[in-house]
Design a protein around this motif. Structure first.
Motif, PDB file in Angstrom:
ATOM      1  N   ALA A  13       0.845  -1.196   0.000  1.00  0.00           N
ATOM      2  CA  ALA A  13       0.000   0.000   0.000  1.00  0.00           C
ATOM      3  C   ALA A  13       0.876   1.240   0.000  1.00  0.00           C
ATOM      4  CB  ALA A  13      -0.896  -0.012   1.235  1.00  0.00           C
ATOM      5  N   PRO A  14       0.484   2.259  -0.750  1.00  0.00           N
ATOM      6  CA  PRO A  14       1.286   3.489  -0.760  1.00  0.00           C
ATOM      7  C   PRO A  14       1.243   4.155   0.605  1.00  0.00           C
ATOM      8  CG  PRO A  14      -0.804   3.824  -1.881  1.00  0.00           C
ATOM      9  CD  PRO A  14      -0.719   2.360  -1.590  1.00  0.00           C
ATOM     10  N   PRO A  15       2.279   4.904   0.966  1.00  0.00           N
ATOM     11  CA  PRO A  15       2.275   5.573   2.265  1.00  0.00           C
ATOM     12  C   PRO A  15       1.166   6.617   2.325  1.00  0.00           C
ATOM     13  CG  PRO A  15       4.093   6.365   0.904  1.00  0.00           C
ATOM     14  CD  PRO A  15       3.493   5.200   0.189  1.00  0.00           C
ATOM     15  N   THR A  16       0.640   6.838   3.507  1.00  0.00           N
ATOM     16  CA  THR A  16      -0.383   7.856   3.687  1.00  0.00           C
ATOM     17  C   THR A  16       0.232   9.243   3.557  1.00  0.00           C
ATOM     18  OG1 THR A  16      -0.041   7.946   6.073  1.00  0.00           O
ATOM     19  CG2 THR A  16      -1.654   6.347   5.244  1.00  0.00           C
ATOM     20  N   ALA A  17      -0.632  10.227   3.341  1.00  0.00           N
ATOM     21  CA  ALA A  17      -0.143  11.610   3.226  1.00  0.00           C
ATOM     22  C   ALA A  17       0.561  12.038   4.509  1.00  0.00           C
ATOM     23  CB  ALA A  17      -1.315  12.542   2.924  1.00  0.00           C
ATOM     24  N   SER A  18      -0.008  11.695   5.669  1.00  0.00           N
ATOM     25  CA  SER A  18       0.623  12.105   6.927  1.00  0.00           C
ATOM     26  C   SER A  18       1.988  11.444   7.100  1.00  0.00           C
ATOM     27  CB  SER A  18      -0.287  11.778   8.112  1.00  0.00           C
ATOM     28  OG  SER A  18      -0.522  10.388   8.217  1.00  0.00           O
ATOM     29  N   ALA A  19       2.119  10.191   6.657  1.00  0.00           N
ATOM     30  CA  ALA A  19       3.412   9.514   6.768  1.00  0.00           C
ATOM     31  C   ALA A  19       4.444  10.158   5.854  1.00  0.00           C
ATOM     32  CB  ALA A  19       3.253   8.030   6.430  1.00  0.00           C
ATOM     33  N   LEU A  21       4.503  13.270   4.898  1.00  0.00           N
ATOM     34  CA  LEU A  21       4.866  14.575   5.455  1.00  0.00           C
ATOM     35  C   LEU A  21       5.754  14.433   6.686  1.00  0.00           C
ATOM     36  CD1 LEU A  21       1.413  16.253   4.921  1.00  0.00           C
ATOM     37  CD2 LEU A  21       3.563  16.957   3.835  1.00  0.00           C
ATOM     38  N   ARG A  22       5.475  13.464   7.533  1.00  0.00           N
ATOM     39  CA  ARG A  22       6.333  13.253   8.700  1.00  0.00           C
ATOM     40  C   ARG A  22       7.739  12.866   8.263  1.00  0.00           C
ATOM     41  NH1 ARG A  22       1.791  10.670  10.835  1.00  0.00           N
ATOM     42  NH2 ARG A  22       2.693   8.633  10.400  1.00  0.00           N
ATOM     43  N   ALA A  23       7.849  12.070   7.213  1.00  0.00           N
ATOM     44  CA  ALA A  23       9.167  11.677   6.723  1.00  0.00           C
ATOM     45  C   ALA A  23       9.936  12.889   6.196  1.00  0.00           C
ATOM     46  CB  ALA A  23       9.027  10.624   5.620  1.00  0.00           C
ATOM     47  N   ARG A  24       9.235  13.787   5.527  1.00  0.00           N
ATOM     48  CA  ARG A  24       9.915  14.979   5.023  1.00  0.00           C
ATOM     49  C   ARG A  24      10.303  15.918   6.161  1.00  0.00           C
ATOM     50  NH1 ARG A  24       6.764  16.359  -0.707  1.00  0.00           N
ATOM     51  NH2 ARG A  24       6.948  14.242  -1.554  1.00  0.00           N
ATOM     52  N   LEU A  25       9.432  16.046   7.151  1.00  0.00           N
ATOM     53  CA  LEU A  25       9.768  16.878   8.309  1.00  0.00           C
ATOM     54  C   LEU A  25      10.950  16.304   9.088  1.00  0.00           C
ATOM     55  CD1 LEU A  25       6.448  18.123   9.939  1.00  0.00           C
ATOM     56  CD2 LEU A  25       8.355  19.502   9.115  1.00  0.00           C
ATOM     57  N   ALA A  26      11.092  14.995   9.059  1.00  0.00           N
ATOM     58  CA  ALA A  26      12.209  14.378   9.775  1.00  0.00           C
ATOM     59  C   ALA A  26      13.554  14.863   9.248  1.00  0.00           C
ATOM     60  CB  ALA A  26      12.123  12.854   9.667  1.00  0.00           C
ATOM     61  N   LEU A  27      13.593  15.297   7.988  1.00  0.00           N
ATOM     62  CA  LEU A  27      14.835  15.822   7.425  1.00  0.00           C
ATOM     63  C   LEU A  27      15.279  17.093   8.133  1.00  0.00           C
ATOM     64  CD1 LEU A  27      13.989  15.358   3.631  1.00  0.00           C
ATOM     65  CD2 LEU A  27      15.378  13.857   5.073  1.00  0.00           C
ATOM     66  N   ALA A  28      14.299  17.880   8.603  1.00  0.00           N
ATOM     67  CA  ALA A  28      14.616  19.140   9.282  1.00  0.00           C
ATOM     68  C   ALA A  28      14.738  18.979  10.790  1.00  0.00           C
ATOM     69  CB  ALA A  28      13.536  20.177   8.968  1.00  0.00           C
ATOM     70  N   ALA A  29      14.394  17.804  11.303  1.00  0.00           N
ATOM     71  CA  ALA A  29      14.322  17.619  12.751  1.00  0.00           C
ATOM     72  C   ALA A  29      15.648  17.828  13.472  1.00  0.00           C
ATOM     73  CB  ALA A  29      13.747  16.243  13.074  1.00  0.00           C
ATOM     74  N   PRO A  30      16.770  17.323  12.976  1.00  0.00           N
ATOM     75  CA  PRO A  30      18.015  17.479  13.757  1.00  0.00           C
ATOM     76  C   PRO A  30      18.398  18.938  14.007  1.00  0.00           C
ATOM     77  CG  PRO A  30      18.268  15.754  12.108  1.00  0.00           C
ATOM     78  CD  PRO A  30      16.972  16.439  11.802  1.00  0.00           C
ATOM     79  N   THR A  31      18.289  19.790  13.000  1.00  0.00           N
ATOM     80  CA  THR A  31      18.677  21.188  13.211  1.00  0.00           C
ATOM     81  C   THR A  31      17.672  21.912  14.106  1.00  0.00           C
ATOM     82  OG1 THR A  31      17.617  21.748  11.090  1.00  0.00           O
ATOM     83  CG2 THR A  31      19.997  21.416  11.081  1.00  0.00           C
ATOM     84  N   LEU A  32      16.388  21.593  13.965  1.00  0.00           N
ATOM     85  CA  LEU A  32      15.389  22.215  14.826  1.00  0.00           C
ATOM     86  C   LEU A  32      15.577  21.765  16.272  1.00  0.00           C
ATOM     87  CD1 LEU A  32      12.914  23.911  15.358  1.00  0.00           C
ATOM     88  CD2 LEU A  32      11.485  22.051  14.500  1.00  0.00           C
ATOM     89  N   GLN A  33      15.841  20.491  16.489  1.00  0.00           N
ATOM     90  CA  GLN A  33      16.053  19.992  17.845  1.00  0.00           C
ATOM     91  C   GLN A  33      17.297  20.606  18.473  1.00  0.00           C
ATOM     92  OE1 GLN A  33      16.079  15.770  17.146  1.00  0.00           O
ATOM     93  NE2 GLN A  33      13.851  15.649  16.877  1.00  0.00           N
ATOM     94  N   ALA A  34      18.345  20.796  17.675  1.00  0.00           N
ATOM     95  CA  ALA A  34      19.557  21.432  18.196  1.00  0.00           C
ATOM     96  C   ALA A  34      19.282  22.885  18.592  1.00  0.00           C
ATOM     97  CB  ALA A  34      20.676  21.362  17.154  1.00  0.00           C
TER      98      ALA A  34
END
Length: 235
Positions: A13-19, A21-34
């Motif tokens: 099954a294809p990934p859901t829209a929320s999944a 988007l969460r995967a794309r946001l994860a790319l920015a997570a390390p710098t935001l968390q820092a």
């Protein structure tokens, strides 16, 4: 319980829209968390917390007007397959977010700040850039882009323990951290509601991209804002 593997030749099954988007946001997570970790370091925290309250007030007071504008644009587009469901979500979320800017002014007053001076001051450029992009996309592209902004804010809620730690490290009374405490409790449910909406809406690939671009822009803007607040004399 045993889960049967998919039948041979069956595509997953294809990934859901929320999944997605969460995967794309994860790319920015390390710098935001820092940036968050640096913002909340104990050294110099008390004056930095007052600057944080001022910046967040400038950001949060734009949230309800943004959602109201997007809801109006949905109401003006009855032929849009997203319009009715998106508009109803925004109208409900407006009521969930209403007056949160007043909470921040109350927190500022308890922390020893001057709400009147804050209201008279020009908001930070970083906030204007962050919020201004949402106005542009709502008016000149599609109001669905605003969901990326909401998604990033809701999925980066404060930790439930943060308010207590800030009170300890600043020496300020617990009443100065109402907004941090309330959003730690509320935003998890809001994030789940938004994920369900994203998976329900008939998003085209271009619309999903618009939400993702908005989300990543918001994450980058919050990161830059926190970096500026953490810098000596940051605004």
């Amino acid at each position: 319980m045993t889960v049967s593997p998919p039948a041979p030749g069956t595509a997953p099954a294809p990934p859901t829209a929320s999944a997605v988007l969460r995967a794309r946001l994860a790319l920015a997570a390390p710098t935001l968390q820092a940036a968050c970790a640096a913002l909340w370091q104990p050294a110099g925290l008390r004056p930095r917390y007052l600057r944080y309250l001022g910046a967040m007030h400038a950001l949060v007071r734009a949230s309800v007007p943004l959602m109201e504008l997007a809801a109006r644009r949905c109401a003006e587009s009855p032929g849009d397959p997203l319009a009715d469901r998106l508009g109803r979500y925004l109208a409900a979320h407006v009521e969930e977010e209403r007056d949160h800017d007043a909470w921040l002014l109350d927190d500022l007053a308890v922390a020893g700040g001057d709400p009147a001076a804050l209201l008279a001051a020009q908001p930070p450029t970083a906030v204007a850039e962050l919020v201004g992009a949402q106005y542009y996309w709502i008016e000149h592209h599609h109001p669905v882009a605003l969901l990326g902004y909401v998604l990033t804010l809701e999925h980066n809620a404060p930790s439930p323990r943060l308010a207590r730690r800030l009170a300890r490290d600043t020496g300020l009374p617990p009443a100065a951290f109402r907004t941090v405490h309330e959003h730690a409790a509320l935003d998890g449910g809001h994030a789940a509601d938004l994920d369900a909406l994203l998976d329900e809406l008939p998003l085209t690939p271009a619309q999903l991209t618009a939400v993702a671009v908005s989300a990543l822009h918001t994450a980058d803007g919050i990161t830059r804002l926190f970096v500026r607040l953490t810098a000596p004399g940051g605004q």
